[in-house]
Design a protein around this motif. Structure first.
Motif, PDB file in Angstrom:
ATOM      1  N   GLN A  13       0.826  -1.195   0.000  1.00 44.31           N
ATOM      2  CA  GLN A  13       0.000   0.000   0.000  1.00 44.31           C
ATOM      3  C   GLN A  13       0.865   1.251   0.000  1.00 44.31           C
ATOM      4  N   HIS A  31      -6.715   1.437 -18.147  1.00 45.13           N
ATOM      5  CA  HIS A  31      -7.836   1.243 -17.230  1.00 45.13           C
ATOM      6  C   HIS A  31      -7.353   0.457 -16.021  1.00 45.13           C
ATOM      7  N   GLY A  32      -8.256   0.320 -15.018  1.00 46.00           N
ATOM      8  CA  GLY A  32      -7.876  -0.280 -13.745  1.00 46.00           C
ATOM      9  C   GLY A  32      -7.314  -1.683 -13.893  1.00 46.00           C
ATOM     10  N   TYR A  33      -7.965  -2.496 -14.733  1.00 45.15           N
ATOM     11  CA  TYR A  33      -7.476  -3.865 -14.911  1.00 45.15           C
ATOM     12  C   TYR A  33      -6.103  -3.852 -15.570  1.00 45.15           C
ATOM     13  N   ALA A  36      -3.433  -3.160 -13.103  1.00 43.71           N
ATOM     14  CA  ALA A  36      -3.150  -4.327 -12.248  1.00 43.71           C
ATOM     15  C   ALA A  36      -2.302  -5.351 -13.007  1.00 43.71           C
ATOM     16  N   ASN A  50      -3.021  -7.281  -4.397  1.00 47.63           N
ATOM     17  CA  ASN A  50      -4.401  -7.466  -3.929  1.00 47.63           C
ATOM     18  C   ASN A  50      -5.261  -6.499  -4.726  1.00 47.63           C
ATOM     19  N   GLN A  51      -5.914  -7.066  -5.733  1.00 46.69           N
ATOM     20  CA  GLN A  51      -6.584  -6.188  -6.681  1.00 46.69           C
ATOM     21  C   GLN A  51      -7.658  -5.313  -6.031  1.00 46.69           C
ATOM     22  N   GLY A  52      -8.205  -5.822  -4.956  1.00 49.80           N
ATOM     23  CA  GLY A  52      -9.253  -5.028  -4.320  1.00 49.80           C
ATOM     24  C   GLY A  52      -8.767  -3.705  -3.776  1.00 49.80           C
ATOM     25  N   TYR A  55      -8.504  -0.139  -6.401  1.00 46.23           N
ATOM     26  CA  TYR A  55      -9.513   0.872  -6.717  1.00 46.23           C
ATOM     27  C   TYR A  55      -9.640   1.971  -5.664  1.00 46.23           C
ATOM     28  N   PRO A  56      -9.676   1.611  -4.377  1.00 50.15           N
ATOM     29  CA  PRO A  56      -9.661   2.695  -3.384  1.00 50.15           C
ATOM     30  C   PRO A  56      -8.421   3.584  -3.511  1.00 50.15           C
ATOM     31  N   LEU A  58      -6.778   4.174  -6.303  1.00 47.94           N
ATOM     32  CA  LEU A  58      -6.984   5.021  -7.481  1.00 47.94           C
ATOM     33  C   LEU A  58      -7.902   6.192  -7.132  1.00 47.94           C
ATOM     34  N   LEU A  59      -8.924   5.904  -6.311  1.00 45.67           N
ATOM     35  CA  LEU A  59      -9.842   6.980  -5.898  1.00 45.67           C
ATOM     36  C   LEU A  59      -9.083   8.049  -5.140  1.00 45.67           C
ATOM     37  N   ARG A  60      -8.249   7.594  -4.217  1.00 43.51           N
ATOM     38  CA  ARG A  60      -7.519   8.561  -3.404  1.00 43.51           C
ATOM     39  C   ARG A  60      -6.600   9.400  -4.278  1.00 43.51           C
ATOM     40  N   LYS A  81     -13.033   2.780 -17.673  1.00 46.17           N
ATOM     41  CA  LYS A  81     -12.566   4.054 -17.125  1.00 46.17           C
ATOM     42  C   LYS A  81     -11.047   4.099 -17.227  1.00 46.17           C
ATOM     43  N   TYR A  83      -7.312   5.893 -16.727  1.00 51.70           N
ATOM     44  CA  TYR A  83      -6.631   6.843 -15.853  1.00 51.70           C
ATOM     45  C   TYR A  83      -5.374   7.344 -16.540  1.00 51.70           C
TER      46      TYR A  83
ATOM     47  N   HIS B  31     -13.513  -5.028 -14.919  1.00 52.35           N
ATOM     48  CA  HIS B  31     -12.303  -5.675 -14.418  1.00 52.35           C
ATOM     49  C   HIS B  31     -12.489  -7.189 -14.353  1.00 52.35           C
ATOM     50  N   THR B  63     -14.225  -4.157  -0.982  1.00 53.55           N
ATOM     51  CA  THR B  63     -13.633  -3.115  -1.817  1.00 53.55           C
ATOM     52  C   THR B  63     -14.627  -1.990  -2.029  1.00 53.55           C
TER      53      THR B  63
END
Lengths: 123, 893
Positions: A13, A31-33, A36, A50-52, A55-56, A58-60, A81, A83, B31, B63
């Motif tokens: 993190q 994109h997000g995928y 990753a 940890n793919q989960g 996204y948080p 990326l939001l931050r 989406k 980035y 995803h 998530t």
């Protein structure tokens, strides 16, 4: 393969921002995928992300203004989406890279010629 | 880390929740699809690929949760969600919501209205800047029990020159001015004020300017400032009015300014002229000639106590000077002091207003209690739902928050409705209240009022919402989910809470009822007080002769003699007289006097009495009984022996064992005449049915005085006194007589004397009406609360009643049981209310007349009223209980 599986959550993190920014800077909008996959590829599967948590993060980063997002068509023409890194994101990348370098050289010094330095007189 | 940027981003997302949720769904779906495709390419079956994709992702829901939490402000989102939810549930129970909102609207609206009035009367009179820094200066003579005396001109000068203590000081005297510009002379309410008067109040003109110090001098003072209301009324708000010449009292004056709307002091005032005191007014010989109302603005940093002690220093200076009369004054306990202007302005209205405030707060509390009871009743229906949510993991704080949000939503709606009620109530109050209580007050809804309403609504919502909310959050889920209302401990706890609430309501209602009852009794006593004269059938009017045309007593006497000749000869007039000060007016003329043979020694303050100047028929016109000797006759004139008539009070005090007839007295105002006492009459109350000054009066013959009087009252009496309103017929006679004597001077305050007497009771009547309204409302609401509790209890005990009836209990027995429950609660409430009254009624004592604050009869009546209401409120559910079908009750649950 255990020792190549870096501990999840905490350590990653802390560097996740660095990795994402560097990826976006080098490879352009993703994109997000895609982010990753690339991170896992570049680390040659040494980093199991940890793919989960992506996204948080990326939001931050978007809230901080380091990246911008835009909906657009993916390679298979699906809606995704994308980035991209922003100018302040580039500055942040430079900052974090410097910090990382500083951290690495400090630890290298410790791991390097340790016995001699220890034998030096401590006033 | 840039907090402002993150904060702004989060704020933006606050309102886009559903759209952003959709986007997140899309993104995550994309995803997972991509991952599944990659897995399929590696050789997995489609279903396996999808499953593996989900495993590889990690926890999707967590998530999403983490994402949502970061995205915006969860607490605010939760708050909005709670509000939406509360709105939905309230829409499902419109009856409940309506009753609660109506009760709250009444309570909040009434409270806001009364607080608004109280604020304008007690704290922020209109048009005055920083009223808390203004003081009113007064003199007292402690030995004579005289206080609230105005200042003399030399004292005013000393105050004005104390620049270290007072930034500004102003003096005022009410005068009469006749506006003779139009075809009909009009009397204006006028005040002669010193040049700094407006500065004391921080009042600014809206047109032109106010007086300069140069204009506050005898020969430069033909200028006037108009009040805003007079400007609108007399000149139609003409903006060119500054500089115009008008005629007042037959003299030319120039208008130099118009004050801003709202400032009116001394209210009500139409027009201000400069006081223009001539230099002799400030001579030391005038030190005890007290006739100026003085107010001053304290400098910043000067406390009230410091100002008062400075006035003590000024008083000491007077004693140490060579002023004639100083030693006598010192012996009389003379002193200068100041009171806060707000107290001075509020005067006697302060205590009643505070009592009304207390009353309306009690009404609000009762309304809140009713709402709490209703909310608790409703909570019973939602106990299961709440228990379920608690079991599913909702924290106690969340449950309390949810229920409290509902209460607050209701309170908000109540507040909005309450504002409308407040506006209407204020409008009504201003119509119904006596003029002098509410003069200068307008019904305005300004920001402080709105803020006050919001605060009251918030507190009310919390008050009536917290008990049910806290109670609901404590429910043991297991217990509540189990079953029926009556068998759960939570159910009984709720009933107990409701009973406590009803007891509290009843106690408060008793306090209000008893208070209103005491006021009613007090009012009745007051109406029976004998003022010492008979106002029935008497018409009175006030009149003032301008000094320019009637410079001394002789000229005035001539005028009044011819006036009274005409008036006494008019049809329907049985007696006519002139007097100053008038009967039952709030004006005082008092002075010192000396008994022959009892010259005051060095330590003796001398004697003090009220002075009245009357024509011979005065006593007969007012039916003041003659006790001894005779009154004035037509033969008494300026040239004949000076005579006086004293009243019983004076006679008793100064000649307790002797006959006062024939004794002589002299006034201490510098005149040398010796007046012979020729008669003793009954004592008359001067202006207040409730209180007597305790001073005696000396009556002088108006035709024998030398100096001109500032104004006088004309009194005419009809022979018929039994029918009320009979004096109206001679109003015309008075006007006619005055007009033929001198057509230029207007008459004012023409009206029956009875009205004046009853008007003195008007403030009390107003307070009584309001308190009565509060008491009846409280009674009604308490009965309603009781009805709710008893009715619900009956519905809970249906099965038990069914069993009892099946076992042979008669209808009477069931009825009695239910009634007993209701009456028991009320009795406890009454007892608590009696205890509470012991604390509160001490406050009422000063307002009551010849009624003890703990009058047992009143309390018994109040308790009886509550019990009767309770019996009726319990009777309706009792009837329902009696009609229970035993078999049906046994079957149902």
């Amino acid at each position: 393969m255990e020792n190549s599986r870096a501990p999840k959550a905490d350590v990653l993190q802390g560097t996740l921002v660095l990795l994402v920014l560097r990826t976006l800077e080098a490879l352009g909008p993703l994109h997000g995928y895609g982010i990753a996959r690339r991170i896992e590829q570049i680390s040659e599967e040494l980093l199991q992300l940890n793919q989960g948590t992506l996204y948080p993060a990326l939001l931050r980063m978007e809230q901080e203004g380091w990246i911008t997002s835009e909906w657009g068509p993916s390679e298979k023409n699906r809606k995704a989406k994308f980035y991209s890194i922003s100018p302040s994101g580039r500055k942040q990348l430079a900052r974090e890279t410097r910090d990382w370098e500083r951290m690495r050289s400090t630890i290298d010094r410790f791991l390097g010629s340790m016995p001699e330095t220890l034998m030096k007189e401590i006033p | 880390m840039s907090w402002p940027r993150v904060f702004a981003a989060r704020m933006r997302c606050l309102f886009l929740r559903s759209r952003l949720d959709g986007e997140l769904e899309d993104e995550l779906r994309f995803h997972l699809e991509m991952q599944a495709e990659d897995n399929a390419r590696k050789g997995m079956q489609p279903r396996e690929a999808r499953y593996a994709a989900m495993l590889q992702f990690g926890g999707i829901e967590s998530t999403k949760e983490e994402y949502r939490e970061r995205r915006s402000f969860t607490m605010i989102e939760t708050f909005f969600r709670d509000i939406r939810y509360a709105g939905r549930t309230l829409r499902n129970s419109p009856g409940f919501a309506a009753v609660v909102i109506a009760s709250l609207a009444l309570g909040i609206g009434a409270t806001t209205a009364i607080f608004g009035l109280a604020d304008q009367i007690l704290l922020h009179p209109t048009g005055i800047v920083r009223p808390d820094r203004i003081v009113a200066l007064q003199e007292k003579y402690e030995k004579f029990n005289l206080k609230d005396i105005p200042l003399s001109a030399p004292n005013f000068a000393d105050v004005r020159d104390s620049r270290a203590i007072f930034a500004h000081a102003g003096a005022m005297r009410v005068i009469d001015l006749n506006f003779t510009g139009g075809d009909v002379p009009q009397r204006l309410r006028a005040a002669a004020v010193s040049s700094e008067w407006f500065d004391v109040f921080g009042a600014k003109p809206v047109l032109g300017r106010v007086f300069s110090p140069e204009e506050d001098r005898p020969n430069a003072n033909r200028v006037v400032v108009l009040s805003h209301a007079a400007w609108v009324r007399l000149f139609g708000a003409d903006p060119t009015v500054a500089g115009r010449k008008i005629e007042l009292n037959r003299q030319p004056y120039r208008i130099i300014g118009v004050m801003a709307a709202g400032f009116d002091w001394p209210n009500p005032t139409d027009i201000w002229v400069p006081l223009a005191l001539p230099p002799p007014a400030f001579a030391q010989t005038n030190r005890f000639n007290e006739n100026l109302v003085v107010v001053a603005l304290r400098r910043p940093g000067v406390s009230f106590a410091r100002a008062n002690s400075w006035l003590g220093v000024l008083t000491a200076r007077v004693f140490n000077s060579r002023t004639p009369g100083a030693s006598a004054a010192k012996n009389a306990g003379y002193a200068m002091y100041c009171v806060p202007f707000l107290d001075f302005n509020a005067g006697d209205t302060k205590k009643p207003v505070l009592i009304l405030l207390g009353g309306v707060v009690l009404v609000l509390l009762i309304a809140c209690s009713n709402c709490a009871g209703l909310t608790l009743a409703r909570a019973s229906k939602r106990a299961q739902e709440m228990a379920l949510r608690g079991a599913l993991g909702a924290s106690r704080a969340r449950l309390v928050g949810q229920t409290l949000t509902e209460s607050l939503l209701l309170a908000c709606a109540g507040a909005v409705a309450g504002l409308a009620v407040a506006w209407g109530a204020t409008f009504l109050l201003l119509r119904l209240a006596p003029r002098d209580v509410v003069s200068g007050i307008d019904a305005r809804l300004n920001i402080p009022m709105l803020a006050f309403t919001a605060a009251v609504a918030l507190v009310s919502g919390i008050v009536f919402g917290i008990a049910p909310a806290w109670h609901l959050s404590r429910i043991d889920p297991h217990d509540a989910l189990k079953g029926s209302e009556r068998s759960t401990t939570a159910g009984t706890a709720r009933q107990r809470l409701r009973s406590i609430v009803v007891v509290a309501e009843t106690a408060l209602a008793l306090i209000l009822l008893a208070g209103a009852g005491l006021f009613l009794r007090s009012f009745e006593q007051l109406q029976n007080v004998n003022p010492g004269f008979d106002p029935r059938g008497v018409m009175a009017a006030t009149f003032s002769l301008p000094q320019s045309r009637y410079p001394d007593g002789a000229a005035q006497s001539l005028f009044y003699r011819s006036l009274l000749d005409r008036l006494a000869a008019a049809r329907g007039v049985a007696a006519a007289a002139v007097g100053f000060p008038g009967p039952f007016c709030d004006c005082l003329d008092a002075g010192g006097f000396v008994l022959e043979g009892h010259e005051p020694g060095p330590g003796d303050p001398g004697s003090h009495a009220d002075r009245r100047y009357v024509t011979p028929e005065y006593f007969r016109a007012l039916a003041i009984p003659l006790k001894r000797g005779q009154t004035f006759t037509e033969t008494d004139r300026l040239e004949t022996r000076p005579v006086a008539v004293v009243d019983e009070e004076l006679a008793r005090h100064y000649w307790p064992a002797e006959n006062p007839i024939g004794k002589r007295i002299r006034l201490t105002d510098g005149t040398k005449d010796w007046y012979t006492v020729v008669g003793v009459v009954g004592h008359v109350l001067s202006s207040d049915l409730a209180a007597d000054s305790g001073r005696g009066s000396i009556y002088f013959d108006l035709y024998q005085i030398r100096a001109a009087l500032p104004n006088a009252w004309i009194i005419a009496k009809t022979p018929v006194t039994k029918t009320p309103g009979s004096s109206a017929s001679i109003a015309g006679a008075i006007r006619e007589a005055v007009r033929s004597a001198d057509p230029a001077e207007p008459l004012y305050n023409l009206g029956p004397l009875e009205d004046r007497v009853s008007e003195s009771l008007a403030p009390r009547r107003f307070v009584l009406r309001l308190l009565g309204f509060f008491a009846i409302t409280a009674l009604f609401m308490a009965a309603l609360g009781l009805y709710g509790v008893v009715s619900y209890s009956v519905s809970l005990r249906t099965r038990e009643i069914g069993i009892r009836m099946a076992l042979g209990a008669g209808k009477g027995s069931v009825l009695r049981t239910v009634l007993y429950q209701g009456l028991r609660l009320t009795a406890i409430g009454v007892a608590a209310g009696l205890a509470g009254s012991l604390l509160t009624n001490r406050v009422l004592k000063s307002q009551l007349f010849e009624v003890s604050a703990f009058d047992p009869l009143i309390f018994a009546s109040a308790a009886a009223a509550l019990l009767a209401a309770a019996a009726f409120a319990s009777y309706l559910p009792a009837r329902r209980a009696v009609r229970v079908d035993p078999m049906g009750a046994l079957r149902s649950e």
